[in-house]
Write an enzyme that holds these catalytic residues in place. Structure first.
Site, short mmCIF file in Angstrom:
data_model
loop_
_atom_site.label_atom_id
_atom_site.label_comp_id
_atom_site.label_asym_id
_atom_site.label_seq_id
_atom_site.Cartn_x
_atom_site.Cartn_y
_atom_site.Cartn_z
N VAL A 16 2.16 5.99 5.33
CA VAL A 16 2.23 7.14 5.87
C VAL A 16 3.11 7.93 5.65
CG1 VAL A 16 1.99 8.27 8.20
CG2 VAL A 16 1.04 6.05 7.71
N ARG A 33 0.86 -1.15 0.12
CA ARG A 33 -0.13 0.05 -0.04
C ARG A 33 0.86 1.04 -0.20
NH1 ARG A 33 0.96 1.53 5.14
NH2 ARG A 33 1.22 -0.01 6.81
#
Length: 445
Positions: free
Chosen positions: A296, A293
């Protein structure tokens, strides 16, 4: 290019994705829970859909509600951000079977890398260095004890289905292993629905370094440098920087090549991160896990490599070539990200509340990706991340000085927050020298 995008997330990452989508002329659609109705990302989207109550299981992890929102708004694609359903292979398959574009790696890659034991074995077969550890789950305590004796103490006890620093414990001897094994297995069953546990070598003094990869639409996997992530509390990151002060050009070449092999081994497409443990003294590194993914901490890579990773994700999902030349990726300058959390700056316990004052810093090389603003309520339902303070500059020394000024300007009143911790860290000699490791926060406390 994709014409309409539903962002299946909240807070700062939803705002971040929406910002790029709108710059590209893509209609941005938000989904939100009852607790988040007043947050900035809802107002900034072109359209927003209420999908449920505060409990994430009934809202941001509610596959049926998210797909229904996409259908009702005419969304063409779904971006999951990070957390929630971002690494859920079944959700990725559901998105695609519903006729929507999934902005992320394929479900098979997510599945392959989601199980830590399977991922270790795949990486070893691909020639990526892995630490000594179990090739299969430790079926019971006896198997764990046998494995630990073969590996040698101390060992790390890890949930095979875990991630994000959760479901891990350190055992320095057999007595500690008996305690940690039961603790990790119980936690894993409750949190991940899978109690499988692996045992691997533990490094008391080590650095946490990760590599940003991007699997392009044409099939090639490229690496966009490394990020240093060793400032952590409870195995979860607080600060990231790029390039890593511990990585030489020769080590960088080996790290990036290994990360590319890791991506190629699973036919990776879209953005992902290969995380490694690094013994900076010997230059020895080992595969830790792969996050399938957007991370952050992706903004530090964006500054150093001059790319918008969200835009590149959207281009890959649409089958388009990247905006950059894959053969001319050269790092320039330095960047540091600090995670501004709603937690006290000493013990890092969560501290929700109403934000009475919110003043973001400004200046050269200062970027704030925030999920909240003045008047918003930080609830107990979600992660404590309030904002990311990202500082860039020509050199690490310049970035450190800019960071000190920016932290001094950041004003938050209401919920507890860790801004004072960063003021302390930026004066810490170990951190400023760049010689720190994953134990720096515990040494500061």
């Amino acid at each position: 290019m994709i014409e309409s995008l539903l962002v299946a997330n909240r807070g700062e990452i939803a705002r971040r994705i929406i910002r790029t989508a709108k710059r590209l002329g893509i209609r941005a659609i938000a989904v939100y829970s009852e607790a988040d109705a007043d947050l900035p990302f809802v107002a900034e989207a072109d359209e927003a859909v209420l999908i449920g109550p505060p409990n994430p299981a009934q809202s941001y992890r509610n596959t049926e509600a998210i797909i229904a929102a996409a259908k009702s708004t005419g969304a063409q694609a779904i971006h999951p951000g990070y957390g929630f359903l971002s690494e859920n292979a079944e959700f990725a398959r559901t998105v695609e079977s519903s006729g929507l574009i999934w902005v992320g790696p394929g479900a098979d890659a997510i599945s392959a890398m989601g199980d830590k034991i399977n991922a270790r074995n795949l990486m070893a077969a691909a020639g990526v260095p892995v630490a000594a550890g179990t090739a299969d789950p430790a079926a019971d305590l006896a198997a764990a004890v046998t494995a630990a004796a073969e590996i040698g103490y101390p060992v790390m006890v890890k949930a095979a289905a875990g991630g994000g620093g959760m479901g891990m414990g350190v055992a320095v001897d057999e007595a500690a292993l008996r305690t940690e094994y039961d603790k990790v297995r119980t936690f894993a069953e409750r949190m991940f629905g899978d109690g499988s546990v692996l045992i691997e070598r533990y490094f008391p003094r080590v650095r946490h370094v990760e590599v940003q990869i991007l699997g392009l639409a044409g099939g090639r996997v490229v690496a966009l440098g490394e990020r240093e992530c060793s400032v952590q509390r409870r195995n979860q990151k607080l600060v990231e920087e790029s390039p890593s002060p511990a990585v030489s050009p020769e080590l960088r070449s080996r790290l990036l090549a290994a990360a590319v092999r890791a991506g190629e081994a699973v036919g990776y497409r879209n953005a992902g991160t290969v995380e490694c443990l690094l013994d900076s003294a010997s230059g020895e590194f080992f595969f830790l896990e792969m996050n399938t993914r957007l991370q952050v901490e992706h903004p530090v890579t964006e500054y150093v490599y001059g790319v918008d990773l969200v835009e590149e994700q959207l281009r890959v999902a649409a089958g388009l070539a990247p905006t950059f030349d894959p053969d001319a990726l050269v790092p320039r300058g330095h960047a540091i990200e600090m995670r501004i959390n709603a937690e006290d700056p000493k013990r890092f316990f969560p501290g929700p509340g109403v934000i009475r004052t919110w003043v973001e810093p400004t200046g050269d090389g200062v970027r704030v990706d925030s999920g909240y603003t003045e008047g918003n309520t930080v609830t107990q339902f979600y992660d404590s991340l309030l904002a990311k303070l990202i500082i860039s500059g020509a050199t690490r020394d310049e970035v450190l000085e800019r960071a000190k000024a920016a932290v001094a300007q950041f004003q938050i009143e209401g919920p507890k927050n860790n801004v004072p911790f960063f003021a302390e860290l930026l004066e810490n000699a170990e951190f400023r020298s760049g010689t720190y490791d994953t134990g720096i926060v515990s040494r500061m406390r």
